[in-house]
Scaffold this motif. Structure first.
Motif, short mmCIF file in Angstrom:
data_model
loop_
_atom_site.label_atom_id
_atom_site.label_comp_id
_atom_site.label_asym_id
_atom_site.label_seq_id
_atom_site.Cartn_x
_atom_site.Cartn_y
_atom_site.Cartn_z
N SER A 1 58.54 74.75 22.11
CA SER A 1 57.31 75.26 22.72
C SER A 1 57.38 76.78 22.95
O SER A 1 57.00 77.28 24.00
N THR A 2 57.92 77.49 21.97
CA THR A 2 58.00 78.94 22.04
C THR A 2 56.73 79.55 21.46
O THR A 2 56.41 79.35 20.29
N LYS A 3 55.99 80.27 22.31
CA LYS A 3 54.74 80.89 21.87
C LYS A 3 54.93 82.37 21.55
O LYS A 3 54.12 82.95 20.83
N GLU A 4 55.97 82.98 22.11
CA GLU A 4 56.26 84.39 21.84
C GLU A 4 57.21 84.43 20.64
O GLU A 4 58.42 84.42 20.78
N THR A 5 56.62 84.44 19.44
CA THR A 5 57.42 84.30 18.22
C THR A 5 56.79 85.06 17.08
O THR A 5 55.58 85.32 17.10
N THR A 6 57.60 85.40 16.10
CA THR A 6 57.09 86.07 14.90
C THR A 6 57.31 85.24 13.65
O THR A 6 56.82 85.58 12.58
N ASP B 1 49.03 80.90 19.18
CA ASP B 1 50.23 81.08 20.03
C ASP B 1 50.22 82.42 20.74
O ASP B 1 50.52 82.52 21.93
N ALA B 2 49.88 83.49 19.99
CA ALA B 2 49.87 84.83 20.58
C ALA B 2 48.83 84.93 21.70
O ALA B 2 49.08 85.54 22.75
N SER B 3 47.67 84.32 21.49
CA SER B 3 46.62 84.34 22.51
C SER B 3 47.04 83.54 23.73
O SER B 3 46.81 83.95 24.87
N PHE B 4 47.68 82.39 23.48
CA PHE B 4 48.13 81.56 24.60
C PHE B 4 49.19 82.28 25.43
O PHE B 4 49.15 82.27 26.66
N ARG C 1 50.29 91.17 23.75
CA ARG C 1 49.33 92.18 23.27
C ARG C 1 49.75 92.76 21.93
O ARG C 1 48.95 92.91 21.01
N LEU C 2 51.03 93.13 21.83
CA LEU C 2 51.51 93.74 20.59
C LEU C 2 51.39 92.78 19.43
O LEU C 2 51.02 93.16 18.32
N ARG C 3 51.70 91.49 19.68
CA ARG C 3 51.62 90.50 18.62
C ARG C 3 50.18 90.33 18.13
O ARG C 3 49.92 90.15 16.94
N LYS C 4 49.22 90.42 19.07
CA LYS C 4 47.81 90.31 18.68
C LYS C 4 47.42 91.45 17.74
O LYS C 4 46.68 91.26 16.78
N VAL C 5 47.92 92.65 18.05
CA VAL C 5 47.62 93.81 17.20
C VAL C 5 48.20 93.60 15.81
O VAL C 5 47.55 93.87 14.79
N GLN C 6 49.46 93.11 15.74
CA GLN C 6 50.09 92.87 14.45
C GLN C 6 49.32 91.84 13.64
O GLN C 6 49.10 92.00 12.44
#
Length: 534
Positions: free
Chosen positions: A261-266, A294-297, A301-306
């Protein structure tokens, strides 16, 4: 082959292979895992709710007990949801201040810094890291602090991505990770992983891959650690052009992220990008949508930009694919109407055969070029071996003659009871002169094989930064380090042993020289290996 063995081991060991037929592809397993994501998230929420209930319902908890439960809640949220993780990190700090425990106050600062960095808030992360008193942290927390700080500088390097600020950030990150490695238990997951990260950021991809493989091979990894290690190894494969291996590693990492359940991921985002480049628009679109969710959940912020940079491209390609399919249907309908289906079918067969013939011809041409390159490298390797084998026999023969003469003279002196003269003989051996002679012989043999080495090497630099040899020098220490690399000795430890320097000194020499080069650092050693033998 190594990648396939690693991936099979991980799939079996962490339950990622369970309930799938053996002939299913890795992406099919990932798709099935995505369908089960809600189950894993529900289990995560049950654990969170149990801890919250324990924190709220029990009024007799001491401050220390509350701190421990908040810490567990923080660990549950730190890669799951940013705002909750941040709230519990703040609560940790508040509880630590009530306890007047400076160690816990600084520890809470580390936790706050981690979650802020994960969200892409660089300034705020830097502010929190700046006020942490590292000397008041226990060793484990101090290692965590230095690892976090190295990640902060490395992320700044990636974010700035320029020639002015990025090298300084990379250097600061390397210094921090050095401090962390001293504190990590040798050969632990954190130790191997951070060594891999350090080499990756320094541009030594072979060493980075070696340590990442060590990290992946640990049998006691958590599912989240598996995701971290495999995605890092996947990044190395991307940078070295091994696309298939990169896709395997990123798919395994993505499955591990879902199971934990890792949402902060690339991993899912990178996998989508790789598949898009491979023209797998269907899976790329599905995975990028999942990564956006996942990024929205999480609130990264940085991941959303990417993600915002590639989502329109993939969706546009998806629309183009649909439009292309519509046009194809129209063409087929027209063909049926005009009764030209047979003619088109024959044309398609001929076209396919022609493309196969072209592909086969291209494959033969490519294989011939590859074989030609391999033959050239083998010829060069044989020349190096012949020269250095002869050199080794010559040196060993000379040393045997010296030892023989020394033994004969020593025996004579001992027989005559001239002990003081024997001592004089021993003390008269000049090891420094012997080593310098050894280096001179190495330089002579090396320049016989690579006579243009110094000239070509200096062409990598501006005129004022080029290496100027003294009148009696063939090579100096700077050139000798890269001469050893050119003949295949890449390991800093081995180079340090040969030249009688510390590993850090060798690393400093290499970094200093590469920084002066007019060619990109990541291409430096590739250009070095292109220097031809005579």
């Amino acid at each position: 082959m190594k990648c396939k063995i690693i991936s099979l081991f991980l799939l079996m060991h962490y339950g990622l292979l369970h309930a799938f037929p053996q002939n299913d592809s890795l992406l099919e397993r990932l798709n099935h895992t995505i369908e089960q994501a809600a189950v894993y998230d529900a289990d995560k929420l049950r654990q969170i709710n149990a801890l919250r209930a324990e924190l709220i319902s029990t009024h007799s908890l001491s401050l220390r007990e509350q701190f421990d439960i908040c810490q567990q809640l923080y660990e549950q949220f730190k890669v799951f949801k940013f705002d909750s993780a941040f709230a519990y990190a703040q609560q940790l700090k508040s509880l630590a201040e009530k306890m007047e425990d400076s160690s816990r106050i600084n520890y809470a600062g580390v936790k706050l810094g981690f979650v802020l960095l994960s969200s892409g808030m660089f300034k705020e992360t830097g502010d929190y890291l700046a006020v942490i008193d590292v000397h008041k942290l226990p060793d484990s927390a101090r290692a965590e602090y230095y690892a976090l700080k190295s990640r902060y500088y490395y992320d700044l390097t990636d974010y700035s991505s320029d020639q002015y600020f990025a090298p300084g950030y990379t250097q600061l990150g390397g210094a921090c990770i050095d401090s962390a490695l001293v504190l990590f238990k040798p050969h632990s997951f954190s130790y191997d992983y951070n060594y891999g990260l350090m080499y990756q950021k320094a541009g030594n991809l072979d060493s980075a891959a070696y340590y990442y493989r060590l990290a992946v091979a640990h049998t006691d990894l958590t599912v989240h650690q598996t995701a971290i290690a495999t995605s890092s190894l996947g990044n190395i494969f991307i940078r070295t052009g091994k696309k298939d291996s990169a896709i395997i590693m990123m798919a395994i990492a993505a499955m591990a992220d879902i199971k934990s359940s890792t949402k902060e991921t690339t991993a899912m985002f990178i996998l989508a990008s790789l598949l898009f480049k491979e023209q797998d628009v269907k899976n790329a679109s599905r995975y990028i949508e999942y990564a956006v969710t996942d990024a929205s959940f999480y609130g990264a912020r940085l991941r959303k930009v990417q993600l915002s940079a590639i989502v329109p491209i993939i969706e546009g390609e998806k629309i183009n694919t649909v439009e292309g399919q519509k046009k194809m249907l129209f063409v087929y309908a027209t063909i049926v109407t005009l009764l030209l289906l047979v003619l088109v079918w024959l044309a398609i067969i001929i076209l396919k055969q022609y493309k196969k013939l072209q592909s086969a011809q291209q494959a033969i041409t490519t294989a011939h070029a590859v074989q030609q390159e391999i033959n050239e490298k083998l010829m060069e390797a044989n020349k190096i071996k012949e020269e250095y084998i002869g050199y080794c026999f010559q040196i060993n023969s000379a040393y045997l003659d010296k030892i023989k003469k020394f033994k004969k003279l020593a025996d004579q002196k001992l027989s005559d009871n001239k002990y003081s003269e024997v001592k004089y003989l021993v003390n008269n051996i000049d090891l420094k002169d012997e080593r310098e002679q050894l280096f001179r012989n190495f330089d002579r043999i090396f320049l016989r094989i690579f006579p243009n080495f110094v000239t070509v090497f200096n062409s990598f630099f501006k005129e004022e930064d080029q290496i100027r040899l003294k009148e009696d020098e063939l090579l100096n220490t700077d050139l000798r380090i890269f001469a050893l690399i050119r003949i295949g000795i890449n390991d800093n430890v081995k180079i340090a042993q040969i030249l009688e320097y510390s590993v850090n000194t060798i690393y400093t020499y290499k970094t200093k020289i590469k920084n002066k080069a007019i060619i990109p650092k990541e291409e430096f050693e590739e250009r070095l290996m292109d220097i031809k033998a005579l």
